[in-house]
Design a protein around this motif. Structure first.
Motif, PDB file in Angstrom:
ATOM      1  N   ILE A 178       2.189  15.817  -1.492  1.00 30.35           N
ATOM      2  CA  ILE A 178       2.682  14.224  -1.041  1.00 30.35           C
ATOM      3  C   ILE A 178       2.313  13.512  -2.555  1.00 30.35           C
ATOM      4  N   GLU A 179       1.296  13.864  -3.197  1.00 30.65           N
ATOM      5  CA  GLU A 179       0.878  13.295  -4.416  1.00 30.65           C
ATOM      6  C   GLU A 179       1.815  13.642  -5.518  1.00 30.65           C
ATOM      7  N   LYS A 180       2.308  15.061  -5.497  1.00 32.07           N
ATOM      8  CA  LYS A 180       3.244  15.569  -6.504  1.00 32.07           C
ATOM      9  C   LYS A 180       4.718  14.531  -6.469  1.00 32.07           C
ATOM     10  N   LEU A 181       4.942  14.352  -5.200  1.00 31.02           N
ATOM     11  CA  LEU A 181       6.076  13.742  -4.865  1.00 31.02           C
ATOM     12  C   LEU A 181       6.282  12.170  -5.231  1.00 31.02           C
ATOM     13  N   ALA A 182       4.913  11.721  -5.125  1.00 34.45           N
ATOM     14  CA  ALA A 182       4.644  10.124  -5.347  1.00 34.45           C
ATOM     15  C   ALA A 182       4.611  10.138  -6.891  1.00 34.45           C
ATOM     16  N   VAL A 183       4.190  10.895  -7.617  1.00 36.92           N
ATOM     17  CA  VAL A 183       4.020  10.980  -9.128  1.00 36.92           C
ATOM     18  C   VAL A 183       5.607  10.908  -9.591  1.00 36.92           C
ATOM     19  N   ALA A 184       6.301  11.799  -9.065  1.00 40.82           N
ATOM     20  CA  ALA A 184       7.832  11.970  -9.439  1.00 40.82           C
ATOM     21  C   ALA A 184       8.525  10.634  -9.418  1.00 40.82           C
TER      22      ALA A 184
ATOM     23  N   SER B 202       2.975   5.854   2.613  1.00 44.43           N
ATOM     24  CA  SER B 202       4.005   4.937   2.592  1.00 44.43           C
ATOM     25  C   SER B 202       3.733   3.708   1.869  1.00 44.43           C
ATOM     26  N   THR B 203       4.476   3.338   1.138  1.00 43.42           N
ATOM     27  CA  THR B 203       4.452   1.986   0.077  1.00 43.42           C
ATOM     28  C   THR B 203       5.350   1.116  -0.099  1.00 43.42           C
TER      29      THR B 203
ATOM     30  N   THR C 200      11.054   0.808  -0.971  1.00 42.12           N
ATOM     31  CA  THR C 200      10.116   1.504  -0.029  1.00 42.12           C
ATOM     32  C   THR C 200      10.004   3.058  -0.218  1.00 42.12           C
ATOM     33  N   THR C 201       8.766   3.507  -0.127  1.00 42.86           N
ATOM     34  CA  THR C 201       8.705   4.889  -0.293  1.00 42.86           C
ATOM     35  C   THR C 201       7.879   5.464   0.803  1.00 42.86           C
ATOM     36  N   ASP C 202       8.528   6.625   1.512  1.00 43.21           N
ATOM     37  CA  ASP C 202       8.030   7.102   2.564  1.00 43.21           C
ATOM     38  C   ASP C 202       7.920   8.785   2.486  1.00 43.21           C
ATOM     39  N   ILE C 203       6.630   9.221   2.497  1.00 44.55           N
ATOM     40  CA  ILE C 203       6.689  10.674   2.097  1.00 44.55           C
ATOM     41  C   ILE C 203       5.726  11.502   3.252  1.00 44.55           C
ATOM     42  N   ARG C 204       6.428  12.390   4.051  1.00 44.38           N
ATOM     43  CA  ARG C 204       5.766  13.076   5.147  1.00 44.38           C
ATOM     44  C   ARG C 204       5.600  14.495   5.310  1.00 44.38           C
TER      45      ARG C 204
END
Length: 254
Positions: A71-77, A104-105, A111-115
């Motif tokens: 999740i952190e790697k995708l958030a950084v992307a 989520s943020t 809006t960003t949602d990663i699961r």
């Protein structure tokens, strides 16, 4: 990092990213067959771009820490940096358990949602079976260029992690009133033509009109029998608001 700090950081990073976006997008737009140009050739009341991701991660065991690392790697992307606070929830469903680790943020325009989802079931002789999935959605209002740009960033992030993922791009905009079938067909033809593609199949009547096309300029495609398609144009009418939505997706619309 607190949720409030994460949101502030997201806004500031996205502001910097958008300033440097234009030159990069011009190159990427050419490579993709100018999907933004094809989509933006009409006057919209508002627009929205969505990048959706589905990845089957197989049955490999992952700890909560492993899931948070993905999740952190995708958030950084997508421009979110620093410590990401994830939430893990576990629930029972029929004869299985589902554990979801998510982040989520949102801000005023995105809006960003990663699961990362794990489904655990027990078979014969007490054998435990695992199914794991990675889901992501990034939604951006009134900046379809940004959606195209971040689709590539997300794809690259999955490639660097050696994860095979279906990454789709959807752009939609609304216009006032209803459209005739002739007008809908003309819009679909223009969009597919601007993407150097050809209409494959589709049509419709009433409130939903869908056309599928194919272009060599876009690598990804889906198969319907033996027919390839990688452009989807869907036009829908909302009676309550008296607006028509025009949606363009590659390779399809989720």
């Amino acid at each position: 990092m607190s949720r409030k700090k994460a949101l502030i950081l997201l806004v500031s990073v996205w502001g910097i990213a958008f300033v440097s976006l234009v030159g990069t997008w011009l190159y990427e737009g050419e490579k993709k067959g100018n999907i933004v140009t094809a989509f933006a050739a009409r006057d919209y009341l508002s627009t929205n771009g969505v990048v959706s991701v589905y990845a089957d991660y197989g049955n490999k065991y992952m700890s909560v820490e492993d899931k948070e690392a993905i999740i952190e790697k995708l958030a950084v992307a997508v421009g979110i940096d620093g410590d990401i606070e994830c939430v893990t929830q576990r629930e029972e469903m029929n004869d299985a358990y589902k554990a979801t680790t998510s982040f989520s943020t949102y801000n005023n325009y995105s809006t960003t949602d990663i699961r990362v989802v794990t489904v655990e079931s027990q078979g014969e002789a007490g054998i435990i079976y695992l199914e794991q999935y990675i889901l992501m959605e990034l939604s951006i209002d009134n900046s379809v260029e940004s959606a195209v740009y971040y689709q590539d960033k997300i794809k690259n992030a999955f490639e660097q992690m050696n994860i095979d993922a279906d990454v789709t791009l959807g752009l939609k905009g609304c216009v006032q009133g209803t459209l005739s079938n002739a007008k809908k067909n003309a819009i679909c033809e223009d969009i597919i033509k601007d993407l150097n593609g050809e209409m494959v199949i589709g049509g419709g009547d009433g409130e939903v009109y869908t056309i599928y096309g194919y272009t060599e300029d876009i690598e990804d495609y889906v198969l319907n029998g033996t027919i390839k398609s990688n452009i989807t144009v869907m036009i829908t009418y909302d009676k309550a608001s008296d607006i028509t939505w025009i949606q363009v997706g590659t390779p399809n619309i989720n």
